[in-house]
Design an enzyme around this catalytic site. Structure first.
Site, short mmCIF file in Angstrom:
data_model
loop_
_atom_site.label_atom_id
_atom_site.label_comp_id
_atom_site.label_asym_id
_atom_site.label_seq_id
_atom_site.Cartn_x
_atom_site.Cartn_y
_atom_site.Cartn_z
N TYR A 145 74.27 -32.37 -47.77
CA TYR A 145 73.65 -33.10 -46.66
C TYR A 145 72.56 -34.03 -47.17
O TYR A 145 72.47 -35.19 -46.77
CB TYR A 145 73.07 -32.09 -45.67
CG TYR A 145 72.34 -32.69 -44.49
CD1 TYR A 145 73.02 -33.14 -43.38
CD2 TYR A 145 70.95 -32.79 -44.50
CE1 TYR A 145 72.36 -33.68 -42.29
CE2 TYR A 145 70.27 -33.33 -43.42
CZ TYR A 145 70.97 -33.78 -42.32
OH TYR A 145 70.30 -34.33 -41.25
N PRO A 172 62.17 -37.90 -39.70
CA PRO A 172 61.40 -36.95 -38.91
C PRO A 172 61.25 -35.62 -39.64
O PRO A 172 62.07 -35.28 -40.49
CB PRO A 172 62.25 -36.74 -37.65
CG PRO A 172 63.50 -37.53 -37.83
CD PRO A 172 63.55 -38.00 -39.24
N THR A 173 60.22 -34.89 -39.29
CA THR A 173 60.10 -33.51 -39.76
C THR A 173 60.97 -32.64 -38.83
O THR A 173 61.91 -33.13 -38.24
CB THR A 173 58.63 -33.07 -39.80
OG1 THR A 173 57.99 -33.51 -38.60
CG2 THR A 173 57.91 -33.72 -41.00
N ASN A 174 60.65 -31.36 -38.68
CA ASN A 174 61.53 -30.46 -37.91
C ASN A 174 61.48 -30.78 -36.42
O ASN A 174 60.48 -30.51 -35.75
CB ASN A 174 61.10 -29.00 -38.14
CG ASN A 174 61.38 -28.54 -39.55
OD1 ASN A 174 60.93 -29.16 -40.51
ND2 ASN A 174 62.13 -27.47 -39.69
N TRP A 210 64.36 -13.62 -39.32
CA TRP A 210 64.85 -13.66 -40.69
C TRP A 210 63.78 -14.19 -41.63
O TRP A 210 63.16 -15.22 -41.37
CB TRP A 210 66.09 -14.55 -40.78
CG TRP A 210 67.29 -13.97 -40.10
CD1 TRP A 210 67.43 -12.71 -39.62
CD2 TRP A 210 68.53 -14.63 -39.82
NE1 TRP A 210 68.66 -12.53 -39.06
CE2 TRP A 210 69.37 -13.70 -39.17
CE3 TRP A 210 69.02 -15.91 -40.06
CZ2 TRP A 210 70.66 -14.02 -38.76
CZ3 TRP A 210 70.30 -16.23 -39.65
CH2 TRP A 210 71.11 -15.29 -39.01
#
Length: 323
Positions: A145, A172-174, A210
């Site tokens: 990716y 962009p960030t998250n 997680w």
């Protein structure tokens, strides 16, 4: 001869128009950010298979856009990326090449493509800035990716140098917000957590997260990103990409993000961290200094407010949400 008054019409084609960012752009345009003379066309994979050059060209010839916001991509969370790196590389390279070349061939004036901070080198100094994209290999977990996305920057430079095209990209960030992919296995961290909290609340069980909860991320609300996309489309003239992010001081840990979701959804159960699961990169802090130079007064939605709005959207639209 006098020119007719009024704005020059724009036909803006948005690929990936039904995804997280596409839906956010559609909303801010509908809510008053659209301008006279702008016609917005939102398309999805149902309208054309962008991995197919013939279908992509036909889409461009059908809509005849003057501007393109290119969001379409094969995307997924950490664990999906690890399993399918080759697929991520091939599908995204085909999509990006077809979209950019169709834009060139049909005379599109400007393309704004969407990259991601996960494309930056794994071994780097922080904060990361726009000049560092190609300074070393990306994290091995999602190299397919990442390299495919980096190639958009390479192509943008090529189209500019060889043909004078105004093709650029944002990083962009998250991103999170309504219309995200809330799939627990394949989604990104925040929507996955929102879905987990929703289910844990329904079943009265503990919330299992997680990893250690220690990795840190800069989250940007999709509606804030959408407003910034409109500014880039209209005002930003560089071919070089620009990072769209909250400041370094607004980075939050996965634990803090989980706690914001727990508060927003009024979850009263126990939080458990499954440290047998991988954390991914510890941090990928990005500098938004370039954005600050252009837009020093831009107001981001406070993180907890944005989380609350997203949780409310998910709970209200649970039956129809991607999950």
């Amino acid at each position: 001869m006098t020119e007719a008054a009024g704005p020059v019409p724009k036909r803006i084609l948005v690929t990936g128009g039904t995804g997280l960012v596409g839906k956010a752009i559609e909303k801010v345009v509908a809510d008053g950010e659209g301008r006279p003379g702008e016609e917005w066309i939102f398309v999805s994979s149902r309208d054309a298979d962008l991995t197919n050059a013939t279908e992509t060209k036909a889409l461009f010839e059908q809509h005849k856009p003057t501007h393109v916001i290119h969001l379409a991509a094969m995307v997924g969370g950490l664990f999906k990326n690890i399993r399918y790196n080759l697929d991520f590389w091939r599908r995204n390279v085909h999509i990006n090449d077809n979209v950019l070349h169709s834009a060139y061939e049909t005379g599109v004036q400007k393309v704004v493509s969407c990259l991601s901070t996960c494309i930056f080198p794994d071994k780097t100094t922080y904060p990361i800035d726009e000049s560092m994209i190609h300074n070393g290999p990306p994290h091995s977990s999602n190299f397919g990716y990442s390299y495919a996305k980096r190639m958009i920057d390479v192509q943008n430079r090529g189209y500019f140098e060889q043909h004078g095209c105004r093709f650029t990209a944002v990083i962009p960030t998250n991103v999170f917000g309504p219309h995200d992919n809330f799939n627990i296995e394949d989604g990104h961290v925040l929507p996955g957590l929102i879905h987990k909290v929703y289910l844990a609340k329904q079943t009265g069980s503990a919330l299992t997260i997680w990893g250690t909860g220690k990795p840190r991320r800069q989250f940007i609300y999709s509606l804030d990103l959408a407003r910034l996309f409109l500014w880039v489309l209209r005002e930003y003239d560089e071919v070089e990409p620009i990072i769209l992010s909250v400041g370094e001081e607004n980075e939050v840990s996965i634990r803090e993000a989980a706690e914001a979701i727990v508060e927003a959804m009024d979850f009263r159960g126990e939080l458990v961290f499954d440290t047998t699961k991988a954390d991914g990169q510890f941090k990928k802090t990005a500098s938004n200094a370039k954005l600050q130079r252009y837009l020093p007064d831009f107001q981001f939605t406070p993180f907890r407010q944005a989380v609350k709005e997203t949780c409310t959207w998910f709970s209200t639209n649970y039956a129809d949400a991607r999950k």
